[in-house]
Design an enzyme around this catalytic site. Structure first.
Site, PDB file in Angstrom:
ATOM      1  N   LYS A  45       3.329 -17.742  -6.104  1.00  0.00           N
ATOM      2  CA  LYS A  45       4.090 -16.616  -6.659  1.00  0.00           C
ATOM      3  C   LYS A  45       3.184 -15.461  -7.104  1.00  0.00           C
ATOM      4  O   LYS A  45       2.106 -15.681  -7.643  1.00  0.00           O
ATOM      5  CB  LYS A  45       4.892 -17.160  -7.851  1.00  0.00           C
ATOM      6  CG  LYS A  45       5.716 -16.146  -8.596  1.00  0.00           C
ATOM      7  CD  LYS A  45       6.901 -15.664  -7.806  1.00  0.00           C
ATOM      8  CE  LYS A  45       7.561 -14.452  -8.476  1.00  0.00           C
ATOM      9  NZ  LYS A  45       8.381 -13.676  -7.515  1.00  0.00           N
ATOM     10  N   ALA A  70      15.710  -9.158  -5.900  1.00  0.00           N
ATOM     11  CA  ALA A  70      15.174  -8.161  -6.817  1.00  0.00           C
ATOM     12  C   ALA A  70      14.584  -8.889  -8.012  1.00  0.00           C
ATOM     13  O   ALA A  70      14.947  -8.648  -9.153  1.00  0.00           O
ATOM     14  CB  ALA A  70      16.271  -7.197  -7.254  1.00  0.00           C
ATOM     15  N   CYS A 130       5.257  -4.732  -3.204  1.00  0.00           N
ATOM     16  CA  CYS A 130       6.492  -5.239  -3.799  1.00  0.00           C
ATOM     17  C   CYS A 130       7.454  -4.077  -4.024  1.00  0.00           C
ATOM     18  O   CYS A 130       7.136  -3.133  -4.739  1.00  0.00           O
ATOM     19  CB  CYS A 130       6.236  -5.948  -5.121  1.00  0.00           C
ATOM     20  SG  CYS A 130       7.784  -6.502  -5.876  1.00  0.00           S
ATOM     21  N   GLY A 244      11.220 -13.176   8.509  1.00  0.00           N
ATOM     22  CA  GLY A 244      12.341 -13.754   9.253  1.00  0.00           C
ATOM     23  C   GLY A 244      12.014 -14.946  10.120  1.00  0.00           C
ATOM     24  O   GLY A 244      12.807 -15.320  10.986  1.00  0.00           O
ATOM     25  N   GLY A 265       8.907 -17.827   4.763  1.00  0.00           N
ATOM     26  CA  GLY A 265       9.409 -17.468   3.437  1.00  0.00           C
ATOM     27  C   GLY A 265      10.805 -17.975   3.186  1.00  0.00           C
ATOM     28  O   GLY A 265      11.021 -19.146   2.856  1.00  0.00           O
ATOM     29  N   THR A 266      11.765 -17.101   3.392  1.00  0.00           N
ATOM     30  CA  THR A 266      13.157 -17.400   3.060  1.00  0.00           C
ATOM     31  C   THR A 266      13.670 -18.675   3.722  1.00  0.00           C
ATOM     32  O   THR A 266      14.535 -19.351   3.167  1.00  0.00           O
ATOM     33  CB  THR A 266      14.020 -16.179   3.459  1.00  0.00           C
ATOM     34  OG1 THR A 266      13.417 -15.019   2.869  1.00  0.00           O
ATOM     35  CG2 THR A 266      15.433 -16.301   2.965  1.00  0.00           C
TER      36      THR A 266
END
Lengths: 303, 259
Positions: A45, A70, A130, A244, A265-266
């Site tokens: 993080k 966010a 960021c 992605g 990532g996601t």
């Protein structure tokens, strides 16, 4: 089994699959699901000099094939990291890389200097991109001058491999990549999230407390792939591709476009075991296509 | 507790009124132990507009039948897709997640009250059942918009006294749960609640005013469910904490609610 190891300008990984900052916690959050030692690298993080509370809730909106966040760099600060988190993660048998963020050049430099002293952190990823905090780095990452300024300042105090994470929210990302390279970056990673927005029409309100947020997930992949391809042609330093990547096939596409390694990532939110599946897929792909080393895949796109 | 990635098999899909289904799931191996109040992240397949998993609370675990139940309200495309699952279908889940309700200690155990609103009644079935098994006598206060939104009343009434409110007066007392007369007549020693946030805040206000310990189960919008993405945060005495990891159950003393 093919040779999956990569050398990202001095940062050696057992395989090219890393986890993207902010999606994998400190690794521990996923150890029930995956053997962390099978992952090439874990980027923890975003860490700042001082503790940050992050943005107000709500921080997340689901979008078609993706999501907006966010979070706003919520973290307990580098001193807490050194005292409480580092001892718990330092013996994880993979490259534990810290993502460093800040709002002033001095903050970046001080944080990088502190992490430089941590023996088991082989590299940092400098977050100049960021989108979710007012001075969360993107101010540095959207002009070549800002990027050059912060990277060269950190370069003076940080002696190990320095990755610079680039923002896609710019007119020409290759210009930022060249600035980072000129300032001493050992590699660049891209893309950070794309600035986006979601609205609740019934309530006539934005969904995120900050109105806009960073978009990630499958939907951003074509944009990320294009940018990785452009940057790989523009700089000599290795490129780490992300944006992605949902499966092994996506990861191979990034390597072919010119990435030396990739970040997931996601996708970790949907399948917590996806990283090891991607590594296995790359191995299988190489077997099927007759590649002996994953290094041969980098930029092997035929046009 | 170790979190598992489990492919559950649909045993039964029971339609409860038009907007709710009860999925009874099983697994070839014995299900892991689960605490009342914990939840699961369900993967929604073949739904192009559903990207993330859906966090759903665990309604009940039947050890004898090796079943785990999810009570699902049809809200959007994700829950509608889940509601179409048929017996034999596979559902990929991550569970158990989060922390459960704490067991009432000492005098708190005398008269626990479980308040559920709408689909927020789901975890109360498992909690009520666990309290009963421990020799306690749970009382249930269940609220809904109308009679069609009251769920599993038969099951609840087997576990203890059940009091009901509906906003339109179609069943039980008309109004909100916090207006029910039982709250004036009886002295409860511990309150557990799950439901819409305004309802939980009203319950928390009642509990605080009467000096009763109270735990609430929050439903903040989540992505990972594992404490990694930091999206589902709630502001507490200790700053922003993840509801998925530090919750979903919180003692109201920890929260910064203006009550």
């Amino acid at each position: 089994m093919a040779d999956l190891s990569v050398n990202i300008n001095g940062l050696v990984l057992k395989n090219p699959v890393m986890t993207a900052s902010g999606t994998f916690g400190y690794g521990k959050e996923y150890e029930d699901f995956v053997d962390l030692s099978q992952i090439g690298g874990i980027i923890v993080k975003g860490t700042t000099l001082h503790p940050r509370e992050g943005n107000a809730y709500p921080r997340m909106a689901e979008t078609p094939m993706g999501m907006l966040n966010a979070v706003g760099l919520q973290n307990k600060g580098v001193h807490y990291f050194v005292d409480h988190i580092y001892p718990q993660i330092k013996d994880i048998d993979t490259a534990m890389i810290v993502n460093v963020a800040g709002s002033t050049v001095e903050d970046y430099v001080e944080t990088a200097r502190i992490i430089n002293d941590l023996e088991k952190i082989p590299a940092i990823e400098l977050n100049v991109s960021c989108p979710n905090v007012k001075h969360g780095g993107m101010a540095f990452g959207v002009t070549a001058k800002g990027c050059e300024e912060v990277v060269s300042a950190v370069r003076k105090v940080y002696r190990k491999p320095l990755i610079v994470k680039l923002s896609p929210n710019v007119t020409d990302i290759t210009e930022m990549a060249r600035a980072a390279e000129a300032a001493g970056a050992d590699s660049v990673s891209l893309i950070n999230t794309l600035l986006g927005m979601a609205i609740d029409a019934e309530k006539r309100r934005p969904i995120l407390s900050t109105v806009t947020g960073g978009m990630s997930g499958a939907a951003v992949k074509p944009v990320a792939l294009r940018m990785v391809w452009q940057v790989a042609k523009a700089v000599k330093v290795p490129v780490i591709g992300l944006g992605g990547i949902m499966n092994g096939k996506d990861a191979v596409e990034f390597l072919l476009a010119g990435a030396t390694a990739i970040q997931v990532g996601t996708a970790n939110f949907i399948d917590p075991t996806v990283t090891v599946k991607i590594a296995a897929y790359i191995d299988d792909y190489m077997g099927r296509h007759g590649f002996k080393s994953v290094k041969e895949l980098t930029g092997a796109l035929e046009i | 507790m170790k979190k598992l990635l489990l492919d559950l098999i649909v045993k039964e899909n029971i339609k409860l009124h038009k907007n709710y289904v009860l999925l009874k799931m099983t697994h070839r191996d014995p299900l892991p132990s689960v605490l009342p109040g914990q939840f699961a992240e369900l993967r929604v397949d073949n739904a192009p507009n559903v990207f993330l998993r859906r966090p759903i609370s665990i309604n009940f675990v039947d050890r004898d039948k090796n079943e785990i139940w999810f009570l699902i309200q049809l809200v959007g495309e994700g829950t509608r897709k889940l509601a179409q699952l048929a017996p034999g279908d596979v559902l990929n889940t991550i569970l158990p997640l989060g922390n459960g309700f704490s067991f009432p200690a000492g005098d708190q155990a005398n008269k626990p009250l479980l308040i559920g609103g709408g689909v927020g009644t789901a975890p109360m079935l498992m909690l009520g059942s666990a309290l009963l098994r421990a020799g306690l006598k749970p009382t249930f206060l269940l609220g809904a918009r109308s009679e069609d939104d009251l769920l599993q009343l038969d099951q609840f009434s087997r576990l203890g006294d059940v009091f009901v409110t509906t906003e339109d007066g179609s069943k039980g007392e008309k109004g909100f749960v916090t207006q029910h007369r039982v709250l004036q007549k009886e002295h409860f020693t511990m309150i557990y609640t799950c439901g819409p946030r305004p309802m939980m805040q009203a319950v928390a206000r009642y509990a605080k005013a009467n000096g009763i310990e109270c735990e609430v189960s929050l439903e903040n919008r989540m992505a990972c469910g594992l404490g990694a993405c930091l999206c589902c945060v709630e502001k507490t005495q200790e700053g922003h904490v993840c509801v998925c990891k530090e919750g979903p159950v919180f003692n109201i003393k920890k929260l910064l609610w203006q009550i």
